[in-house]
Design an enzyme around this catalytic site. Sequence first.
Site, short mmCIF file in Angstrom:
data_model
loop_
_atom_site.label_atom_id
_atom_site.label_comp_id
_atom_site.label_asym_id
_atom_site.label_seq_id
_atom_site.Cartn_x
_atom_site.Cartn_y
_atom_site.Cartn_z
N ASP A 43 -10.07 -9.06 4.01
CA ASP A 43 -11.42 -9.22 3.49
C ASP A 43 -12.47 -8.91 4.56
O ASP A 43 -12.12 -8.67 5.73
CB ASP A 43 -11.63 -10.63 2.91
CG ASP A 43 -11.06 -11.74 3.78
OD1 ASP A 43 -10.87 -11.51 4.99
OD2 ASP A 43 -10.81 -12.85 3.26
N ASN A 50 -10.80 -25.32 -0.58
CA ASN A 50 -10.93 -25.25 -2.04
C ASN A 50 -9.81 -24.42 -2.67
O ASN A 50 -9.87 -24.09 -3.85
CB ASN A 50 -12.31 -24.67 -2.42
CG ASN A 50 -12.49 -23.24 -1.94
OD1 ASN A 50 -11.56 -22.63 -1.38
ND2 ASN A 50 -13.67 -22.67 -2.15
N HIS A 87 -8.91 -21.33 -1.84
CA HIS A 87 -9.07 -19.87 -1.89
C HIS A 87 -8.05 -19.18 -0.99
O HIS A 87 -7.58 -19.74 -0.01
CB HIS A 87 -10.52 -19.44 -1.58
CG HIS A 87 -10.94 -19.53 -0.16
ND1 HIS A 87 -12.27 -19.55 0.22
CD2 HIS A 87 -10.24 -19.59 1.01
CE1 HIS A 87 -12.34 -19.62 1.52
NE2 HIS A 87 -11.13 -19.65 2.04
N GLU A 145 -12.36 -17.01 -4.48
CA GLU A 145 -12.82 -18.38 -4.65
C GLU A 145 -12.31 -18.94 -5.98
O GLU A 145 -11.88 -18.18 -6.85
CB GLU A 145 -14.35 -18.42 -4.62
CG GLU A 145 -14.96 -17.88 -3.32
CD GLU A 145 -14.81 -18.84 -2.14
OE1 GLU A 145 -13.92 -19.70 -2.14
OE2 GLU A 145 -15.61 -18.72 -1.19
P1 PGA Z 1 -9.41 -21.28 8.40
O1 PGA Z 1 -9.74 -20.47 7.06
O2 PGA Z 1 -8.09 -20.75 8.86
O3 PGA Z 1 -10.51 -20.92 9.34
O4 PGA Z 1 -9.36 -22.70 8.03
C1 PGA Z 1 -8.77 -20.34 6.09
C2 PGA Z 1 -9.35 -19.61 4.91
O5 PGA Z 1 -10.50 -19.87 4.54
O6 PGA Z 1 -8.64 -18.77 4.33
#
Ligand code: PGA
Length: 262
Positions: free
Chosen positions: A67, A136, A138, A143
């Site tokens: 992404d 959440n 995702h 999302e």
């Molecule tokens: P993080 O992000 O590894 O910084 O917790 C994970 C994500 O949002 O996919």
Amino acid sequence: MEVIIKSNYDEICGEAAGIIQQEWQKKKNLVLGLATGITPLGIYREIIELHRKNEIDFTDVIVFSLDEYLGLEKDHPQSFAYYMKENFLKYVNIKKENIFRLEGKPADIETHCQEYEEKIKSHGGIDIQILGIGRNGHIGFNEPGSSLSSRTRVKTLAEETVNDNARFFKNEQDVPRFCLTMGIGTVMEAKMIILLASGKNKSEAVFQCVEGPVTASLPASGLQLHPQVKILVDEEASSSLTRKEYYKWVFQNKDRVKDHLK
Ligand code: PGA
């Protein structure tokens, strides 16, 4: 789903790097899907170390980023292009022409996303997709509410994601609100998926991903429909799972299956 529970973050990263190395031994032109975030940093660190010891070589490896924030130039310190370069790509002998990523400022979003999908296909698809998981649920920037068959496209970041990302920007208003992300359908076409999670604040999302219902409201739960998913979690991130002891037993005893062969 194979749930692999290790006592701490370093161990899950070591395990993930080991899996990647094993797969590379079978296929030197491995196609890797790379994720950003804090969680995958340890995997990149481990792989760089394996590379330094000549235990993995990137001459023929191809990478695709999962992404990118919309609106950020590739040299912006918070862009995912910059993250990949600074945390991984500049330390390994990967060829420039084998690095594919989503643009933060594409000329045309739809064409760019479609071409990205086609590029993945033209390289035979992704062999291993690395994923983190948001609080959440995702994956990538898919999302809650994202279609489980979605393709690479523009997404609007959820408020909790914007809040989680605010720590990386000087001012809250600088946090991007839009991004480009591979879709869940795109991710699901990877031959193997490795999802990493560490820390107590991920335990509920991990529980829903592994033991909750398959629902677009928790995008990572869609991975239950994939035949080759490894969920690598530390003790804290696994703390809400109800079948922890079973997962541990399966992992410790997986070599015993062959004792039952003639
Ligand atoms: P993080 O992000 O590894 O910084 O917790 C994970 C994500 O949002 O996919």
